[in-house]
Design an enzyme around this catalytic site. Structure first.
Site, PDB file in Angstrom:
ATOM      1  CB  ALA A 252      -2.091  -9.013   0.169  1.00 32.64           C
ATOM      2  CG  ASP A 253      -5.641  -8.622  -6.028  1.00 35.78           C
ATOM      3  OD1 ASP A 253      -4.782  -9.384  -6.447  1.00 35.78           O
ATOM      4  OD2 ASP A 253      -6.099  -7.700  -6.224  1.00 35.78           O
ATOM      5  CB  THR A 254      -1.271  -4.843  -4.922  1.00 32.32           C
ATOM      6  OG1 THR A 254      -0.881  -5.056  -3.510  1.00 32.32           O
ATOM      7  CG2 THR A 254      -0.933  -3.267  -5.362  1.00 32.32           C
TER       8      THR A 254
END
Length: 224
Positions: free
Chosen positions: A76-78
């Site tokens: 994931a990447d935020t």
């Protein structure tokens, strides 16, 4: 045709060192191992923010995939996006204070990309989730104390919505867990699209008011 006709989940590997993502997966009832990826892109304005988040999550998933012959990689990447561009993790306390000064009292967008990669057959799925968050009008002194605490330094936009003492958010529209870093609604949808049937914890209660997270929780409770 689903990618996995049996529906049985393989070993799950979280390609992230984030304690917040580990907590979300654990509360959902997943059993998983952690193998953080060090691969990461840095924003240069060459692609749109949502596309950047997707590329970053995919790079992290592929970085770990070669280590597992039969596993489901979750990466994931935020990112935080305001009118001036992408705010990633601050590189220094000075940058963190600048980020907080930019965001204070204003709305911005939080985008999380989730990438799933099945190492057995190479199938990959990615999707993004977006929330709009308005920060409360904190003072410069409050922001400085928060920065001095060290808490913002590993978080996109230099804040954590879950940091109760600073309590940065005045209002949030969309998925709360997306702002934390791993939108459960997006994760479960991708797992289903890959042909797997996740068995979530009976007592899992997703935080926030995300309609899709609540729908998945209700459906799972009904079917089990």
């Amino acid at each position: 045709m689903p990618d996995n006709p049996t529906g049985t989940l393989p070993e799950i590997i979280l390609a992230s060192a984030s304690p917040r993502r580990r907590q979300i997966l654990s509360e959902m009832g997943f059993i998983f191992s952690v193998c953080p990826s060090q691969a990461e892109l840095y924003p240069d304005g060459s692609v749109a923010p949502a596309e950047f988040a997707v590329l970053n999550a995919q790079i992290k998933a592929r970085d770990i995939a070669s280590k597992y012959s039969n596993g489901l990689i979750i990466a994931a990447d935020t990112i935080v996006v305001d009118d001036f561009g992408i705010l990633g993790k601050p590189s220094s306390k000075k940058v963190a204070l600048n980020y907080l000064s930019r965001l204070g009292g204003k709305p911005h967008t939080v985008i999380s990309s989730v990438c799933l990669l099945n190492t057995e057959n190479g199938q990959i799925r990615s999707a993004t989730c977006q929330s709009t968050l308005t920060m409360r009008p904190y003072t410069q002194a409050e922001a400085q104390r928060y920065v001095d605490s060290g808490l913002p330094m590993d978080k996109a936009g230099a804040y954590g919505i879950q940091d109760k003492e600073f309590n940065p958010a005045e209002n949030i529209q969309g998925c709360y867990l997306n702002v934390v870093g791993l939108p459960a609604c997006t994760l479960v949808r991708l797992i289903n699209e890959m042909g797997f049937n996740p068995k979530l914890a009976r007592n899992w209660k997703p935080e926030g008011d995300c309609t899709l997270c609540r729908i998945y929780r209700t459906e799972i409770s009904r079917l089990r």
